[in-house]
Scaffold this motif. Structure first.
Motif, PDB file in Angstrom:
ATOM      1  N   GLU A   1       0.819  -1.212   0.000  1.00 27.30           N
ATOM      2  CA  GLU A   1       0.000   0.000   0.000  1.00 27.30           C
ATOM      3  C   GLU A   1       0.855   1.265   0.000  1.00 27.30           C
ATOM      4  N   ARG A   2       0.333   2.289  -0.691  1.00 29.24           N
ATOM      5  CA  ARG A   2       0.917   3.620  -0.680  1.00 29.24           C
ATOM      6  C   ARG A   2      -0.216   4.642  -0.551  1.00 29.24           C
ATOM      7  N   ILE A   3      -0.114   5.501   0.434  1.00 35.10           N
ATOM      8  CA  ILE A   3      -1.130   6.540   0.653  1.00 35.10           C
ATOM      9  C   ILE A   3      -0.421   7.879   0.796  1.00 35.10           C
ATOM     10  N   HIS A   4      -0.874   8.885   0.073  1.00 34.09           N
ATOM     11  CA  HIS A   4      -0.335  10.227   0.250  1.00 34.09           C
ATOM     12  C   HIS A   4      -1.486  11.227   0.247  1.00 34.09           C
ATOM     13  N   GLY A   5      -1.250  12.364   0.891  1.00 33.60           N
ATOM     14  CA  GLY A   5      -2.318  13.339   0.985  1.00 33.60           C
ATOM     15  C   GLY A   5      -1.828  14.673   1.506  1.00 33.60           C
ATOM     16  N   ILE A   6      -2.764  15.604   1.580  1.00 36.19           N
ATOM     17  CA  ILE A   6      -2.478  16.946   2.065  1.00 36.19           C
ATOM     18  C   ILE A   6      -3.654  17.415   2.915  1.00 36.19           C
ATOM     19  N   GLU A   7      -3.342  18.081   4.023  1.00 38.56           N
ATOM     20  CA  GLU A   7      -4.359  18.601   4.941  1.00 38.56           C
ATOM     21  C   GLU A   7      -4.059  20.062   5.248  1.00 38.56           C
ATOM     22  N   GLY A   8      -5.083  20.818   5.493  1.00 42.30           N
ATOM     23  CA  GLY A   8      -4.916  22.199   5.916  1.00 42.30           C
ATOM     24  C   GLY A   8      -6.076  22.632   6.773  1.00 42.30           C
ATOM     25  N   ALA A   9      -5.832  23.562   7.691  1.00 40.18           N
ATOM     26  CA  ALA A   9      -6.894  24.070   8.568  1.00 40.18           C
ATOM     27  C   ALA A   9      -6.568  25.497   8.963  1.00 40.18           C
ATOM     28  N   ILE A  10      -7.616  26.291   9.218  1.00 32.93           N
ATOM     29  CA  ILE A  10      -7.432  27.666   9.680  1.00 32.93           C
ATOM     30  C   ILE A  10      -8.589  28.033  10.592  1.00 32.93           C
ATOM     31  N   ASP A  11      -8.281  28.786  11.646  1.00 34.90           N
ATOM     32  CA  ASP A  11      -9.276  29.347  12.555  1.00 34.90           C
ATOM     33  C   ASP A  11      -9.002  30.830  12.685  1.00 34.90           C
ATOM     34  N   TYR A  12     -10.052  31.646  12.558  1.00 39.49           N
ATOM     35  CA  TYR A  12      -9.904  33.106  12.579  1.00 39.49           C
ATOM     36  C   TYR A  12     -10.910  33.708  13.537  1.00 39.49           C
ATOM     37  N   ALA A  13     -10.455  34.648  14.362  1.00 41.27           N
ATOM     38  CA  ALA A  13     -11.327  35.397  15.267  1.00 41.27           C
ATOM     39  C   ALA A  13     -11.272  36.858  14.873  1.00 41.27           C
ATOM     40  N   GLY A  14     -12.424  37.456  14.579  1.00 39.58           N
ATOM     41  CA  GLY A  14     -12.469  38.853  14.162  1.00 39.58           C
ATOM     42  C   GLY A  14     -12.016  39.789  15.265  1.00 39.58           C
ATOM     43  N   SER A  15     -11.587  40.976  14.867  1.00 40.77           N
ATOM     44  CA  SER A  15     -11.081  41.946  15.835  1.00 40.77           C
ATOM     45  C   SER A  15     -12.167  42.405  16.794  1.00 40.77           C
ATOM     46  N   SER A  16     -13.433  42.341  16.370  1.00 44.10           N
ATOM     47  CA  SER A  16     -14.531  42.725  17.258  1.00 44.10           C
ATOM     48  C   SER A  16     -14.880  41.627  18.236  1.00 44.10           C
ATOM     49  N   ASP A  17     -14.333  40.415  18.007  1.00 44.90           N
ATOM     50  CA  ASP A  17     -14.588  39.249  18.841  1.00 44.90           C
ATOM     51  C   ASP A  17     -16.030  38.772  18.758  1.00 44.90           C
ATOM     52  N   ARG A  18     -16.792  39.313  17.842  1.00 41.27           N
ATOM     53  CA  ARG A  18     -18.141  38.818  17.620  1.00 41.27           C
ATOM     54  C   ARG A  18     -18.174  37.772  16.519  1.00 41.27           C
ATOM     55  N   TRP A  19     -17.217  37.847  15.620  1.00 43.53           N
ATOM     56  CA  TRP A  19     -17.186  36.937  14.493  1.00 43.53           C
ATOM     57  C   TRP A  19     -15.999  35.990  14.596  1.00 43.53           C
ATOM     58  N   ALA A  20     -16.206  34.789  14.177  1.00 42.74           N
ATOM     59  CA  ALA A  20     -15.119  33.811  14.054  1.00 42.74           C
ATOM     60  C   ALA A  20     -15.465  32.888  12.896  1.00 42.74           C
ATOM     61  N   ALA A  21     -14.452  32.406  12.237  1.00 44.75           N
ATOM     62  CA  ALA A  21     -14.669  31.522  11.094  1.00 44.75           C
ATOM     63  C   ALA A  21     -13.476  30.592  10.952  1.00 44.75           C
ATOM     64  N   GLY A  22     -13.670  29.544  10.210  1.00 41.79           N
ATOM     65  CA  GLY A  22     -12.579  28.601   9.991  1.00 41.79           C
ATOM     66  C   GLY A  22     -12.991  27.506   9.044  1.00 41.79           C
ATOM     67  N   GLY A  23     -12.064  26.663   8.754  1.00 40.14           N
ATOM     68  CA  GLY A  23     -12.345  25.548   7.861  1.00 40.14           C
ATOM     69  C   GLY A  23     -11.142  24.651   7.704  1.00 40.14           C
ATOM     70  N   SER A  24     -11.331  23.590   6.970  1.00 41.11           N
ATOM     71  CA  SER A  24     -10.246  22.647   6.718  1.00 41.11           C
ATOM     72  C   SER A  24     -10.494  21.933   5.403  1.00 41.11           C
ATOM     73  N   PHE A  25      -9.448  21.324   4.886  1.00 41.19           N
ATOM     74  CA  PHE A  25      -9.602  20.485   3.705  1.00 41.19           C
ATOM     75  C   PHE A  25      -8.697  19.267   3.849  1.00 41.19           C
ATOM     76  N   THR A  26      -9.102  18.173   3.251  1.00 47.14           N
ATOM     77  CA  THR A  26      -8.316  16.943   3.235  1.00 47.14           C
ATOM     78  C   THR A  26      -8.443  16.289   1.869  1.00 47.14           C
ATOM     79  N   TRP A  27      -7.320  16.007   1.262  1.00 50.16           N
ATOM     80  CA  TRP A  27      -7.300  15.243   0.025  1.00 50.16           C
ATOM     81  C   TRP A  27      -6.269  14.138   0.163  1.00 50.16           C
ATOM     82  N   MET A  28      -6.635  12.943  -0.226  1.00 52.82           N
ATOM     83  CA  MET A  28      -5.673  11.850  -0.176  1.00 52.82           C
ATOM     84  C   MET A  28      -5.939  10.856  -1.307  1.00 52.82           C
ATOM     85  N   LYS A  29      -4.934  10.111  -1.620  1.00 58.00           N
ATOM     86  CA  LYS A  29      -5.024   9.090  -2.661  1.00 58.00           C
ATOM     87  C   LYS A  29      -4.304   7.848  -2.168  1.00 58.00           C
TER      88      LYS A  29
END
Length: 839
Positions: A684-712
């Protein structure tokens, strides 16, 4: 959700360590002997020498606390590691003038319920402040004498010397309480927020839910839930309401032993707080696509804790009712006949912990828990859909089921933990554990499977496991730049699988509704598996920019079973037996890593690690023929080589991570196709890439984030000449996640989250087979709102599958049962309302 290193302090007096290094090793070896085999790991606490405080000029404007803390750390030139989610809704009056780092952090954190804790090297992290009655300072330069650490898996990988050489996702209790409102289980919750993790089955099984395409080791308070005869129930043995923290370490690890080829899911349940506390949570569940009594569910959970300077305790009790499940059209979802489900079930759980503080450095804790999920439904799966073209119709339920013993899962755990944070300058953590696990599957029509005895039957599994873990951390050098983490693991498992046989004629005449038990046979004989492993991990920090680590582990294991008569011989005139036997395994695994810190806020790492995994012996033994010879069978262990390159960055209002990985194994896991009649091992051979980000707005009322995963994933079959794509139960399609949070006020918050899986064709040359079908993509959205009425009362409302999307999870599209009886749509929109009160 934040991907970040969990940083913990180590031992205390440097000069004392040098003089007693040899004694540390002797003392730890003695403790290992006394513990019989030794045991689980805990983060090490101790007092680090603190240099004279340096004062600097700071200017931090008033406003949201999170951005203010990051601005202060940036001006001070030190790293402040914390989860931005912990500061949402909190504000600070700011500060201006000359302060030491401790003074400034103390002022910024006043009244927040948080305090800063100094780490080695001058960095800081945030902890929850103790009760107001304790009048503790807002900055903790060293752990208080009575603040002994909790038991966590990451005690072996956490270090104050260097950032981890793998990606880590940490979910804390408040975030977990929110996320639970948008998920039907712990398995689904994790699939929605952890990069690299495949989607859940949305039933009781975690079959096909891989981490980076490989198996994951699941631990609860350091106790492994994996068994060698993998029944795919590892994430179904957990009461979500009792979880305090979940840490997911992605990638293989050479210091954890069998089962961690894809990573580790470490679950920590609620611990004694040391102060009087009681909390009750009541939850109601309603399917919005079909409101009514049959789909109603509910849960009551009560937690109490208390204690004094010597003893502390906690008790958690809960009861839960799971109603029927309905798809987006309002149609009842049929039972899952291949791996089972828990529709129409009653679930009870109880756990208790008693802690004894021996002295300022030593603690002993006894824990016990029991989880019991028992189904009692009137619905069966209509067997007639199996005759229709695969993938053409959804599974259908039938009313009138007559089956005395239905799906069930019970899991009992006992643990004894001992910690000593200053044994001749080292820290030691040991654990002894015992586990009693039972599961009953749904009945199965095996008349087309000669090796299974050609009957209508129902399989059960009994597993009894005991073992232990030992972890010792020994620092060297007056500058505390070198640390040896070493220890041992022992595990013994005894598993058997009896099988109830039913009257086939009654089953046929009742359209699969009536089951009359005719007797009990042996599906798999008792198999005893023993494993012993020892490991060592050395870390060294050259300077503020460069750190390295390297380690090795040796595993020795054996598996044994006695002679038995297999099901395939039951109809023979002269039944023949399968000869018993013993098979031994052993092997070395290694790991190495380097971390480069171009600045206080960024980590760049590269790592090489190996994973060790015992094959699922029961998978072959249960369908063995009389000619089976365990010594010549295809049961070699799996050794996985993983290479990873990654980056983690922290900015004023955000945290992000990115990693690429490649894993390979010359011999893959034992694959069972067509009810176990085809057993294969592949390269077996498996390779992939992952990424994630979390963001908090300067007003501290808003926050957002996400991630992605791709593998083969690619595999070379036995006897094959070219590589082919791996099947869908191992390699999930592209996964994207995203969330947005909005806080209209300090007491009210909303979270909108989405997860999307791409489409993928797993077929070979356009041909459908087990785990190889064309899968369509799907996207779901959840909405969760939390309202804090006051300091004692909270309400959380969640709607899973907000837009009532009708879709089939990947597990269902791949047809686990190889016919339409496993083609189950996911639940439509589901409303959950929880109310919590602190007494």
């Amino acid at each position: 959700m934040t991907d970040r290193p969990s940083v913990l302090p180590t031992s205390r007096d440097a000069t004392h360590r040098q003089r007693l290094a040899v004694q540390a090793v002797r003392g730890a070896l003695c403790a290992l002997g006394l513990a019989t085999v030794g045991l689980a790991m805990v983060p090490a606490h101790a007092a680090d020498a603190v240099a004279a405080p340096v004062r600097k000029a700071y200017r931090v404007p008033a406003g949201p606390l999170g951005p203010a803390l990051l601005s202060f750390a940036g001006q001070g030139g030190f790293n402040l590691s914390f989860d931005l989610a912990r500061t949402r809704g909190l504000t600070t009056p700011g500060l201006a003038g000359e302060f030491s780092a401790e003074e400034g952090l103390g002022r910024l954190l006043e009244g927040s319920g948080l305090r800063a804790r100094r780490l080695a090297g001058g960095d800081f992290t945030l902890d929850a402040a103790p009760a107001p009655a304790a009048a503790a300072p807002a900055v903790e330069s060293a752990p208080a004498d009575d603040a002994l650490p909790a038991v966590t898996v990451t005690g072996r990988t956490q270090s104050n010397l260097m950032a981890p050489t793998r990606q880590v996702t940490v979910l804390e209790r408040e975030e977990l309480d929110t996320l639970r409102q948008g998920s039907d289980s712990v398995a689904t919750l994790l699939s929605k927020v952890v990069p690299g993790m495949a989607d859940s089955s949305h039933t009781i099984t975690d079959f096909g839910q891989t981490l980076r395409g490989r198996n994951m080791l699941v631990l609860v308070d350091g106790i492994p839930l994996n068994t060698n005869r993998d029944s795919s129930r590892n994430l179904a043995n957990i009461n979500p309401a009792d979880v305090e923290q979940i840490e997911v370490l992605r990638g293989s690890s050479a210091i954890y032993g069998s089962g961690a080829a894809g990573g580790i899911v470490s679950i920590r349940t609620r611990q004694p707080s040391g102060e009087p506390r009681a909390e009750t949570t009541v939850t109601g569940v309603l399917p919005l696509s079909r409101p009514g009594g049959a789909g109603l569910g509910g849960e009551v959970q009560h937690y109490i804790s208390g204690g004094g300077e010597v003893f502390d305790y906690s008790v958690s009790l809960g009861a839960r009712r799971v109603g029927g499940s309905y798809d987006a059209r309002g149609d009842r979802i049929a039972p899952e006949p291949s791996q089972g489900d828990l529709f129409d079930s009653n679930i009870y759980n109880a756990s208790a912990k008693i802690g004894y503080r021996i002295d300022a450095n030593q603690r002993l804790q006894l824990s016990a828990s029991h989880y019991d999920a028992k189904q009692d439904t009137d619905d069966a799966s209509d067997p007639s859909v199996a005759k229709l073209p695969a993938g053409s119709v959804a599974a259908r339920p039938l009313k009138g089921l007559q089956l005395d013993q239905q799906n069930r899962v019970t899991n009992s755990l006992l643990g004894l933990d001992y910690t000593n944070r200053d044994i001749a300058g080292s820290t030691l953590a040991a654990q002894l554990y015992y586990r009693d696990f039972f599961t009953r599957f749904a009945p199965f029509d095996a008349r087309g499977v000669v090796a299974r005895g050609s009957s209508v039957d129902q399989v059960m599994q009994n597993s009894r496991v005991y073992g232990g873990r030992l972890t010792v951390k020994t620092p060297f050098g007056a500058d505390k730049k070198t640390q040896l983490t070493w220890g041992a693991d022992f595990n013994q498992e005894r598993t058997d699988m009896p099988l109830d046989v039913f009257d086939a004629r009654l089953y046929d005449s009742s359209r699969g509704l009536s089951f009359q038990r005719m007797g009990t046979l042996i599906f798999m004989p008792p198999i005893t598996t023993r494993s012993l492993g020892v490991f060592g991990q050395l870390q060294h920090r050259f300077n503020e920019q460069w750190s390295v680590e390297g380690g090795a582990r040796y595993d020795k294991a054996s598996a044994r079973f006695d002679s038995f008569t297999p099901l395939s011989q039951l109809r023979a005139r002269h039944p023949a037996q399968v000869a018993g036997g013993t098979v031994d395994y052993s092997g070395w695994t290694y790991n190495a890593g380097v971390v480069f810190n171009p600045s206080k806020r960024h980590d760049i790492y590269a790592s090489y690690s190996q994973g060790f995994e015992l094959p699922d012996i029961g998978l072959q033994v249960r369908n063995a023929t009389p000619s089976f010879n365990i010594r010549s069978s295809n049961l070699q262990p799996v050794k996985t080589d993983t290479v990873e390159l990654g980056w983690r960055g922290r900015f004023d209002n955000a945290a992000a991570s990115l990693s690429v990985f490649h894993s390979q194994s010359a011999l893959g896991a034992v694959q069972s196709s067509f009810n176990g009649l085809v057993m294969t091992r592949t390269r077996e051979r498996i390779h992939g890439i992952e990424g994630a980000i979390d963001y908090a707005g300067s007003s501290d009322r808003w926050a957002a984030g996400g991630s992605f995963t791709w593998m083969k994933g690619r595999e070379l079959p036995q006897g094959g000449t070219r590589y082919q794509d791996m099947w869908g139960y191992r390699i999930p399609p592209l996964k994207l996640t995203a969330y947005v949070e909005y806080k209209p006020s300090a007491r009210w918050s909303h979270r909108l989250q989405a997860v999307s899986y791409g489409s993928k064709d797993y077929r070979l040359d356009g041909v459908n087979s087990f785990g190889r079908r064309e899968a369509s993509g799907y996207t779901t959205v959840d909405l969760i709102s939390r309202f804090k009425i006051d300091e004692k009362n909270n309400v959380v409302i969640g709607v899973e599958n907000l837009f009532n999307r009708r879709y089939f999870p990947l597990y269902s599209q791949l047809l686990r049962n190889s016919n339409n009886t496993s083609r189950l749509p996911a639940a439509g929109a589901v409303l959950k309302v929880s109310y919590s009160h602190r007494w």
